[in-house]
Write a protein that holds these residues in place. Sequence first.
Motif, short mmCIF file in Angstrom:
data_model
loop_
_atom_site.label_atom_id
_atom_site.label_comp_id
_atom_site.label_asym_id
_atom_site.label_seq_id
_atom_site.Cartn_x
_atom_site.Cartn_y
_atom_site.Cartn_z
N LEU A 134 -47.69 49.19 -67.61
CA LEU A 134 -47.91 48.31 -68.87
C LEU A 134 -48.69 49.19 -69.92
CD1 LEU A 134 -49.03 44.80 -67.48
CD2 LEU A 134 -47.01 45.46 -68.13
N ILE B 12 -40.29 45.35 -57.89
CA ILE B 12 -40.41 46.67 -59.13
C ILE B 12 -41.68 46.59 -59.55
CG2 ILE B 12 -37.74 46.19 -59.41
CD1 ILE B 12 -39.05 44.57 -62.01
N SER B 13 -42.00 47.84 -60.07
CA SER B 13 -43.24 47.89 -60.71
C SER B 13 -43.17 48.47 -62.00
CB SER B 13 -44.32 48.51 -59.77
OG SER B 13 -43.98 49.86 -59.40
N ALA B 14 -44.04 48.27 -62.92
CA ALA B 14 -44.04 49.08 -64.18
C ALA B 14 -45.34 49.01 -64.66
CB ALA B 14 -43.02 48.14 -65.17
N VAL C 48 -50.52 47.91 -63.84
CA VAL C 48 -49.30 47.94 -63.21
C VAL C 48 -48.82 46.50 -62.89
CG1 VAL C 48 -47.71 48.82 -61.13
CG2 VAL C 48 -49.69 50.18 -62.29
N THR D 48 -45.53 37.08 -59.73
CA THR D 48 -45.76 38.59 -60.18
C THR D 48 -47.34 38.80 -59.96
OG1 THR D 48 -46.32 38.11 -62.46
CG2 THR D 48 -44.20 38.50 -62.02
#
Length: 71
Positions: free
Chosen positions: A31, A27-29, A36, A54
């Motif tokens: 910030l 997954i990636s998000a 990222v 991570t």
Amino acid sequence: MEIYVPHNPEGNRELTTRLLTPRHGHISAVLEDGRVLIAGGGVDGSAYPQISSTEIFNKKKKKIGPGPFMK
């Protein structure tokens, strides 16, 4: 690592750098500061997360570095 660039006349993806740990199903998000976070995933085709590390991608510098470990 590829970045989606919607209005790029040469194509909509830009290759930036490689992940420190090859992974799939991660997954990636994005910030708050624009970096990222990339987390989890597997290495052998498994459907569940196996990687506890991570990575954090800095879009401005186009560099990736280690992030915190997941528990």
